[in-house]
Every structure is written in structure tokens, then in C-alpha cells.
Scaffold this motif. Structure first.
Motif, PDB file in Angstrom:
ATOM      1  N   ALA A  13       0.831  -1.201   0.000  1.00 25.83           N
ATOM      2  CA  ALA A  13       0.000   0.000   0.000  1.00 25.83           C
ATOM      3  C   ALA A  13       0.868   1.255   0.000  1.00 25.83           C
ATOM      4  N   ARG A  14       1.893   1.282   0.833  1.00 23.14           N
ATOM      5  CA  ARG A  14       2.794   2.435   0.867  1.00 23.14           C
ATOM      6  C   ARG A  14       3.490   2.612  -0.487  1.00 23.14           C
ATOM      7  N   ALA A  15       3.866   1.504  -1.091  1.00 24.21           N
ATOM      8  CA  ALA A  15       4.531   1.572  -2.401  1.00 24.21           C
ATOM      9  C   ALA A  15       3.569   2.066  -3.472  1.00 24.21           C
ATOM     10  N   LEU A  16       2.310   1.694  -3.386  1.00 27.78           N
ATOM     11  CA  LEU A  16       1.304   2.177  -4.340  1.00 27.78           C
ATOM     12  C   LEU A  16       1.136   3.693  -4.223  1.00 27.78           C
ATOM     13  N   ILE A  17       1.075   4.177  -3.006  1.00 24.11           N
ATOM     14  CA  ILE A  17       0.934   5.620  -2.788  1.00 24.11           C
ATOM     15  C   ILE A  17       2.137   6.353  -3.376  1.00 24.11           C
ATOM     16  N   ALA A  18       3.335   5.803  -3.144  1.00 30.22           N
ATOM     17  CA  ALA A  18       4.558   6.448  -3.627  1.00 30.22           C
ATOM     18  C   ALA A  18       4.658   6.427  -5.147  1.00 30.22           C
ATOM     19  N   ALA A  19       4.124   5.372  -5.770  1.00 31.23           N
ATOM     20  CA  ALA A  19       4.287   5.199  -7.216  1.00 31.23           C
ATOM     21  C   ALA A  19       3.195   5.869  -8.039  1.00 31.23           C
ATOM     22  N   GLY A 181      11.750 -19.937  -3.051  1.00 36.12           N
ATOM     23  CA  GLY A 181      10.816 -18.958  -3.591  1.00 36.12           C
ATOM     24  C   GLY A 181      11.537 -17.772  -4.179  1.00 36.12           C
ATOM     25  N   GLY A 182      10.776 -16.815  -4.649  1.00 42.41           N
ATOM     26  CA  GLY A 182      11.341 -15.615  -5.252  1.00 42.41           C
ATOM     27  C   GLY A 182      11.030 -14.394  -4.414  1.00 42.41           C
ATOM     28  N   PRO A 183      11.995 -13.835  -3.691  1.00 38.76           N
ATOM     29  CA  PRO A 183      11.749 -12.610  -2.927  1.00 38.76           C
ATOM     30  C   PRO A 183      11.234 -11.503  -3.848  1.00 38.76           C
ATOM     31  N   THR A 184      10.216 -10.782  -3.395  1.00 43.53           N
ATOM     32  CA  THR A 184       9.563  -9.814  -4.273  1.00 43.53           C
ATOM     33  C   THR A 184       9.518  -8.432  -3.628  1.00 43.53           C
ATOM     34  N   PRO A 185      10.161  -7.440  -4.249  1.00 38.68           N
ATOM     35  CA  PRO A 185      10.118  -6.077  -3.709  1.00 38.68           C
ATOM     36  C   PRO A 185       8.697  -5.521  -3.739  1.00 38.68           C
ATOM     37  N   ALA A 186       8.281  -4.917  -2.650  1.00 42.65           N
ATOM     38  CA  ALA A 186       6.940  -4.331  -2.589  1.00 42.65           C
ATOM     39  C   ALA A 186       6.738  -3.291  -3.674  1.00 42.65           C
ATOM     40  N   ALA A 187       7.784  -2.530  -3.974  1.00 41.33           N
ATOM     41  CA  ALA A 187       7.667  -1.495  -5.009  1.00 41.33           C
ATOM     42  C   ALA A 187       7.375  -2.100  -6.370  1.00 41.33           C
TER      43      ALA A 187
END
Length: 287
Positions: A13-19, A181-187
Motif C-alpha cells: 500500500a505504501r509503495a502504491l501511494i509512492a508510485a 521462492g522468489g523474494p519480491t520487492p513491494a515497489a
């Protein structure tokens, strides 16, 4: 274009706001005080009253172990609320993007999971998220379900920040080495959700279930080693088996996700988690 986001303080959610501005979008993010997912109808009402062109659900019950004891509460948030959101979006004929999880699989197969593979959750969290997917699907609107895994950023409660915190007082850590697994950046998840939402709103995005996780695939133990190496922390990682680290909820041994269809249909490639980790830790060191 206005995007209504459920979630305000979580990693994605924070990444969505920033992007939002980067995508030329207006993001209206709703926190729990504005839209509590434990009240699905209230969430649906917020959509009905909004002027949003698309909706993204970035909120969920993510306390995997706690869900084992509180499955009913998790079910409302992870299953009934997304279903109500999807039906409200269908009624307004606007696209809905819903974030789901690798936990819908049991992790028993050796290959990376396809979106079309049979699901079989191991625990309450996975069961509630799977039911959420099913409710979104049957709502009949324009929707995409984006399954992801091993989400991290530099500030939230996640594996990376936990490893950094532990490294302040420990010089040796035992980490599970038989889960993949594949680590996934929130951004990167936020960027993918916004790209999908824009395409759906424009009328040419495809609907359905997609997978999205970082590359290359790794283990928790090797992920930890990468964190310490990148952060310059002198910590020794000792490999252990999942059986040596029991938790209330079972974790999938194989969380690798096949993301081919997302790249084919949307041109979204798997993000390089190692590059993202370097960037995130550099930002932490200067903040």
C-alpha cells in the motif's frame, strides 16, 4: 485516472501511494479507520460512493500463524471483504486488482507453480486467501488476481528488516534452507498492480489469475546471506530444515511461481530482487 486502494500502512500500500505520481495516477488510499475489512459491506459501500476508475486491494490478514487460531476473523478479511469489493466493482463496471499469495499451494511439486495448477492450501491463511480468490472470480467483473510471495521492503515487518534487526545482536543465525521462492520487492508489486489497473481501465488488459515474484529463485538461508553481504553485516548463516523450526502454520516448501503469463499478457517481467535489495539497503543507510 483515480485509483482507490484498500490499505495504507502495509508494504505494498505504501509503495502504491509512492508510485502513483510516476504513473500519472491519483491514489486514494484507505486505512483501517476509513475502510475496515472486517466489515465487508462498508468496503463495498466505499467503492459504490467513490469516483474511482479502478480499485486495488492491498490489504489483508497476513499474520499467517495467528490465522490458525483466528481463522474466522481471517476469513472475513481475506475472503468476504475481497468478494464484496469485487461485486461492488462489477456493479460499477470498473476493474479490480486483488493481491493473493503462494500459500494457496501446498508446495509439494518441484516445478514453479503455474496460475492454472491445482490449489491445495496447507493452513488457515492459505484457505482464506483461496476463498477470496474464488469470490473475486465469481463476482463476474473485470478483475485480475495477482499472486505473489516473500514480499519485502526496507521499513515494514518482513524478512529483510527482521534479519537486519537480529544482526544487531547476533553473529550466527540458523535459517531454513529447504524452502524455495522468489523474494519480491513491494515497489515492484505496486508497479505491476498499477500497470495492470491502467490496462484494464483502458479496455485492453486481460483478466484472470497471474503470478509475480522476484528472480532468481532462492532459499530463505541464501536470502539471509544476501541481506548480510549487501548490508556489510558479519553474520554466519547456518542452514536448517523446516522440521527444525516448527511454526503453528505449515509453510510451502516450494513457493516458486511461474510468471510467464504475466510477461506475455502485460509485458511485466520478474524483478531482480538482488538489485532491489541493494537499493533498499542503500536508502536505509542514508536515512
Amino acid at each position: 485516472m483515480k485509483v482507490l486502494v484498500f490499505g495504507k500502512t502495509g508494504q505494498v500500500a505504501r509503495a502504491l501511494i509512492a508510485a502513483g505520481s510516476e504513473h500519472g495516477l491519483t491514489i486514494a488510499a484507505l486505512g483501517r479507520d476509513e475502510a475496515d475489512l472486517s466489515d465487508p459491506q462498508a468496503c463495498a459501500d466505499r467503492i459504490a460512493a467513490s469516483h474511482a476508475d479502478a480499485v486495488i486491494n492491498a490489504a489483508a490478514w497476513t499474520a499467517v500463524d495467528a490465522a490458525e487460531e483466528e481463522e474466522d476473523a481471517a476469513f472475513v478479511i481475506n475472503a468476504e471483504a475481497p468478494g464484496a469489493m469485487a461485486r461492488a466493482c462489477a456493479a460499477k463496471d470498473i476493474p479490480f486488482v486483488h493481491i493473493s499469495t503462494d500459500y494457496v499451494f501446498d508446495g509439494s511439486e518441484g516445478a514453479a507453480w503455474l496460475p492454472t495448477d491445482p490449489t491445495h492450501p496447507l493452513g488457515a491463511y492459505g484457505r482464506t486467501k483461496l476463498t477470496g480468490e474464488q469470490q473475486v472470480t465469481v463476482a463476474g467483473g473485470t478483475s485480475v488476481i495477482l499472486r505473489t510471495a516473500w514480499v519485502f521492503d526496507g521499513t515494514g515487518k518482513n524478512f529483510v528488516t527482521t534479519m537486519l534487526r537480529l544482526s544487531e545482536t547476533r553473529d550466527t543465525l540458523t535459517i531454513v534452507a529447504d524452502q524455495n521462492g522468489g523474494p519480491t520487492p513491494a515497489a515492484a508489486i505496486a508497479d505491476a498492480c498499477l500497470r495492470i489497473a491502467k490496462d484494464l481501465a483502458a479496455g485492453y488488459g486481460k483478466t484472470g489469475i497471474y503470478h509475480f515474484s522476484g528472480a532468481p529463485d532462492t532459499t530463505w538461508a541464501d536470502f539471509a546471506r544476501a541481506v548480510f553481504a549487501t548490508a556489510g553485516r558479519d553474520v554466519t548463516v547456518q542452514d536448517i530444515a523446516t522440521a527444525d523450526y516448527p511454526t503453528p502454520a505449515k509453510r510451502p516448501a516450494n513457493s516458486r511461481l511461474d510468471c510467464t503469463s504475466l510477461e506475455t499478457d502485460y509485458g511485466i517481467r520478474r524483478p531482480d530482487w538482488q538489485a532491489a535489495l541493494t537499493e533498499i539497503l542503500a536508502e536505509r543507510s542514508t536515512s
